[in-house]
Design a protein around this motif. Structure first.
Motif, PDB file in Angstrom:
ATOM      1  N   PHE A 122       0.844  -1.198   0.000  1.00 30.07           N
ATOM      2  CA  PHE A 122       0.000   0.000   0.000  1.00 30.07           C
ATOM      3  C   PHE A 122       0.877   1.245   0.000  1.00 30.07           C
ATOM      4  O   PHE A 122       2.021   1.223   0.473  1.00 30.07           O
ATOM      5  N   CYS A 123       0.360   2.351  -0.539  1.00 30.45           N
ATOM      6  CA  CYS A 123       1.094   3.617  -0.583  1.00 30.45           C
ATOM      7  C   CYS A 123       1.620   4.000   0.802  1.00 30.45           C
ATOM      8  O   CYS A 123       0.868   4.033   1.775  1.00 30.45           O
ATOM      9  N   SER A 124       2.904   4.323   0.888  1.00 26.43           N
ATOM     10  CA  SER A 124       3.523   4.612   2.183  1.00 26.43           C
ATOM     11  C   SER A 124       2.977   5.876   2.831  1.00 26.43           C
ATOM     12  O   SER A 124       2.892   5.964   4.063  1.00 26.43           O
ATOM     13  N   TYR A 125       2.624   6.887   2.024  1.00 26.93           N
ATOM     14  CA  TYR A 125       2.025   8.090   2.600  1.00 26.93           C
ATOM     15  C   TYR A 125       0.766   7.728   3.376  1.00 26.93           C
ATOM     16  O   TYR A 125       0.532   8.209   4.487  1.00 26.93           O
ATOM     17  N   HIS A 126      -0.042   6.866   2.781  1.00 27.24           N
ATOM     18  CA  HIS A 126      -1.319   6.516   3.398  1.00 27.24           C
ATOM     19  C   HIS A 126      -1.140   5.502   4.527  1.00 27.24           C
ATOM     20  O   HIS A 126      -1.876   5.538   5.515  1.00 27.24           O
ATOM     21  N   LYS A 127      -0.161   4.605   4.388  1.00 33.30           N
ATOM     22  CA  LYS A 127       0.150   3.718   5.512  1.00 33.30           C
ATOM     23  C   LYS A 127       0.555   4.530   6.739  1.00 33.30           C
ATOM     24  O   LYS A 127       0.116   4.255   7.860  1.00 33.30           O
ATOM     25  N   ALA A 128       1.398   5.530   6.519  1.00 32.56           N
ATOM     26  CA  ALA A 128       1.891   6.336   7.642  1.00 32.56           C
ATOM     27  C   ALA A 128       0.760   7.093   8.318  1.00 32.56           C
ATOM     28  O   ALA A 128       0.699   7.159   9.555  1.00 32.56           O
ATOM     29  N   MET A 129      -0.167   7.644   7.512  1.00 33.41           N
ATOM     30  CA  MET A 129      -1.231   8.434   8.143  1.00 33.41           C
ATOM     31  C   MET A 129      -2.220   7.525   8.875  1.00 33.41           C
ATOM     32  O   MET A 129      -2.760   7.904   9.922  1.00 33.41           O
ATOM     33  N   PHE A 366       9.479   9.276 -11.211  1.00 28.30           N
ATOM     34  CA  PHE A 366       9.669   8.658  -9.902  1.00 28.30           C
ATOM     35  C   PHE A 366       8.461   7.788  -9.562  1.00 28.30           C
ATOM     36  O   PHE A 366       7.346   8.289  -9.397  1.00 28.30           O
ATOM     37  N   CYS A 367       8.694   6.483  -9.466  1.00 26.92           N
ATOM     38  CA  CYS A 367       7.621   5.534  -9.156  1.00 26.92           C
ATOM     39  C   CYS A 367       7.575   5.311  -7.650  1.00 26.92           C
ATOM     40  O   CYS A 367       8.266   4.428  -7.124  1.00 26.92           O
ATOM     41  N   HIS A 368       6.783   6.119  -6.974  1.00 20.20           N
ATOM     42  CA  HIS A 368       6.647   6.017  -5.527  1.00 20.20           C
ATOM     43  C   HIS A 368       5.994   4.688  -5.144  1.00 20.20           C
ATOM     44  O   HIS A 368       5.049   4.240  -5.789  1.00 20.20           O
ATOM     45  N   TRP A 369       6.493   4.088  -4.086  1.00 21.51           N
ATOM     46  CA  TRP A 369       6.019   2.792  -3.608  1.00 21.51           C
ATOM     47  C   TRP A 369       4.494   2.798  -3.423  1.00 21.51           C
ATOM     48  O   TRP A 369       3.946   3.617  -2.699  1.00 21.51           O
ATOM     49  N   GLY A 370       3.821   1.882  -4.106  1.00 20.33           N
ATOM     50  CA  GLY A 370       2.384   1.712  -3.921  1.00 20.33           C
ATOM     51  C   GLY A 370       1.523   2.571  -4.816  1.00 20.33           C
ATOM     52  O   GLY A 370       0.297   2.450  -4.786  1.00 20.33           O
ATOM     53  N   PHE A 390      13.663  13.572 -25.091  1.00 21.49           N
ATOM     54  CA  PHE A 390      13.984  13.779 -23.682  1.00 21.49           C
ATOM     55  C   PHE A 390      14.458  12.469 -23.060  1.00 21.49           C
ATOM     56  O   PHE A 390      13.641  11.565 -22.830  1.00 21.49           O
ATOM     57  N   PRO A 391      15.756  12.323 -22.793  1.00 20.43           N
ATOM     58  CA  PRO A 391      16.219  11.132 -22.071  1.00 20.43           C
ATOM     59  C   PRO A 391      15.443  11.000 -20.768  1.00 20.43           C
ATOM     60  O   PRO A 391      15.245  11.992 -20.044  1.00 20.43           O
ATOM     61  N   THR A 392      14.981   9.779 -20.468  1.00 18.46           N
ATOM     62  CA  THR A 392      14.078   9.584 -19.340  1.00 18.46           C
ATOM     63  C   THR A 392      14.538   8.420 -18.470  1.00 18.46           C
ATOM     64  O   THR A 392      14.817   7.334 -18.970  1.00 18.46           O
ATOM     65  N   LEU A 393      14.618   8.670 -17.157  1.00 15.31           N
ATOM     66  CA  LEU A 393      14.968   7.647 -16.188  1.00 15.31           C
ATOM     67  C   LEU A 393      13.731   7.287 -15.371  1.00 15.31           C
ATOM     68  O   LEU A 393      13.118   8.160 -14.751  1.00 15.31           O
ATOM     69  N   VAL A 394      13.341   6.031 -15.387  1.00 17.55           N
ATOM     70  CA  VAL A 394      12.279   5.540 -14.511  1.00 17.55           C
ATOM     71  C   VAL A 394      12.944   5.055 -13.226  1.00 17.55           C
ATOM     72  O   VAL A 394      13.750   4.119 -13.243  1.00 17.55           O
ATOM     73  N   LEU A 395      12.615   5.714 -12.126  1.00 12.71           N
ATOM     74  CA  LEU A 395      13.314   5.489 -10.857  1.00 12.71           C
ATOM     75  C   LEU A 395      12.343   4.980  -9.804  1.00 12.71           C
ATOM     76  O   LEU A 395      11.397   5.678  -9.433  1.00 12.71           O
ATOM     77  N   ASP A 396      12.551   3.768  -9.328  1.00  9.69           N
ATOM     78  CA  ASP A 396      11.717   3.203  -8.262  1.00  9.69           C
ATOM     79  C   ASP A 396      12.238   3.673  -6.904  1.00  9.69           C
ATOM     80  O   ASP A 396      13.445   3.681  -6.662  1.00  9.69           O
ATOM     81  N   GLY A 397      11.308   4.062  -6.027  1.00  7.07           N
ATOM     82  CA  GLY A 397      11.710   4.518  -4.701  1.00  7.07           C
ATOM     83  C   GLY A 397      10.501   4.711  -3.815  1.00  7.07           C
ATOM     84  O   GLY A 397       9.412   4.193  -4.091  1.00  7.07           O
ATOM     85  N   ASP A 398      10.675   5.438  -2.755  1.00  3.52           N
ATOM     86  CA  ASP A 398       9.590   5.702  -1.812  1.00  3.52           C
ATOM     87  C   ASP A 398       9.686   7.146  -1.341  1.00  3.52           C
ATOM     88  O   ASP A 398      10.750   7.593  -0.901  1.00  3.52           O
TER      89      ASP A 398
END
Length: 423
Positions: A122-129, A366-370, A390-398
């Motif tokens: 689940f989305c970490s922002y929402h897990k935290a709240m 930026f692919c935010h967790w969840g 446009f060179p593009t980086l897909v970055l997984d993170g949180d």
């Protein structure tokens, strides 16, 4: 992260289970201190300009903790001018999650949510709240209101919190069609929300006060549109935190005196900034939320001096002009015409338009967790954006929980991407 912040976060975490009221008071005091120190500095450089609004947002969190009965919990896309007109504080739990991350205590709340049957994915922002609420650290607000725009997680989390707190829950249903009928439909819901809020708060909404707030919104949007237009022509020592406060300023805090002052400061900053052509920095347009808690990444964009973030799609998703004489329609138009509303291709086209305007050298998705929406469109976005040059980086993170981050791998990939742009 600084040692004193780590120490403070550990103190808070140690109090969450045995004394949640004390944990809340510690956070309230810390965020009040951030407001005091940030708003009493000379705002003559980018860091202090961003810090000014960072402090005001921290103060809003402190106010909502201190007087929760005078706050309404909202999601990031909910228009808050009605609240500002009634002197009610917006409680932004996604923003609270960011501050908990930067206070080194978010893991106790995300873990609590997982222990209470919230999926790890689940989305970490929402897990935290959810965790902050169910540990009784985040107090019960007057009511909860959210939109259905963009985020699947808030459909579940805000309903769960309303049931947990036992408070009124109002949902703005957002149709995907960007038509006048959709705007009218959302306008009617905002009027209904206004009536419900008046009943729950036992206050009367002064329409003249609402117009005054909307006039301030109109001036603020005009200033920010002007700044965005100028941003493509200048170079600024940007930061992840700066882009985060940009999105909060034109969402939750739009219509406040603090946001209007902040945009005036941005104009002043643009006046003294060097031209784009005079800088050797590589210009990055960022897609989605930013992990401003992650010092290894922030140092790349703030300390090395060879790269700058020129904008984010979540801060420039909709800069519709505001008509103070039609407050509900103006707020509804902002929701309906957001680039986050509708098909993925609409958002990608908006990203492409902004990247061109900002003269970006490259784009980070930026692919935010969840977050299923951003993750689902990421490869399509990369394909379209790179086809357009446009060179593009897909970055997984949180965006807020360090437990879901391969820190060294992320840093390596970002540095390699910047080197690619420099070559």
């Amino acid at each position: 992260m600084k040692k004193h912040v780590e120490l403070f976060g550990n103190i808070v975490k140690n109090q969450v289970e045995k004394n949640p009221t004390l944990a809340r008071k510690l956070l309230e005091a810390a965020y009040s201190f951030v407001r005091f120190t940030s708003t009493h500095k000379l705002v003559n450089n980018p860091k202090n300009v961003y810090g000014y609004l960072t402090g005001e947002v921290a103060g809003t969190i402190s106010d909502s903790f201190r007087k929760p009965e005078n706050s309404v919990m909202v999601n990031i896309f909910f228009p808050c001018e009605i609240l500002h007109a009634m002197n009610i504080t917006p409680m932004l739990p996604e923003g609270i999650s960011c501050y908990l991350a930067n206070t080194n205590c978010i893991d106790v709340f995300t873990q609590t949510a997982e222990d209470n049957d919230i999926p790890e994915t689940f989305c970490s922002y929402h897990k935290a709240m959810i965790g902050a609420a169910e540990t009784n650290v985040m107090p019960a607000p007057l009511m909860i209101a959210n939109t259905t725009l963009c985020c699947d997680a808030n459909q579940l989390s805000f309903r769960r919190l309303a049931n947990y707190y036992g408070v009124e829950h109002f949902v703005i249903d957002v149709p995907r069609d960007k038509t006048q009928d959709s705007i009218d439909y959302v306008s009617d819901q905002l009027r209904e929300f206004s009536n419900v809020l008046q009943d729950v708060s036992h206050r009367k909404l002064d329409e003249n006060k609402l117009k005054e707030v909307m006039v301030r919104s109109a001036r603020s949007v005009d200033m920010y549109r002007n700044y965005v237009d100028r941003r493509g022509k200048i170079s600024i020592d940007s930061s992840m935190t700066g882009e985060m406060v940009n999105l909060i300023s034109n969402k939750m805090m739009l219509g406040t005196k603090e946001t209007e002052k902040y945009y005036a400061l941005l104009q002043d900053l643009a006046d003294i900034s060097p031209k784009r052509e005079a800088s050797n920095k590589k210009r990055i347009f960022w897609v989605h939320t930013l992990p401003n808690w992650q010092s290894s990444l922030t140092s790349i964009f703030e300390d090395l001096g060879n790269v700058e973030i020129v904008g984010t799609d979540i801060a420039t998703d909709c800069l519709e002009p505001v008509n103070p004489d039609k407050p509900y329609e103006s707020m509804a138009r902002r929701i309906i015409n957001s680039s986050f509303n509708g098909m993925a291709k609409d958002r990608i086209n908006s990203i492409l338009e902004s990247a061109k305007k900002m003269h970006a050298d490259g784009i980070i998705v930026f692919c935010h967790w969840g977050c299923k929406q951003t993750l689902g469109m990421s490869q399509l976005a990369k394909q379209v954006l790179e086809k357009e040059g446009f060179p593009t980086l897909v970055l997984d993170g949180d965006g807020c929980d360090y437990r879901n981050v391969a820190d060294g791998q992320m840093v390596t990939r970002v540095n390699a991407f910047i080197e690619q742009l420099e070559e």
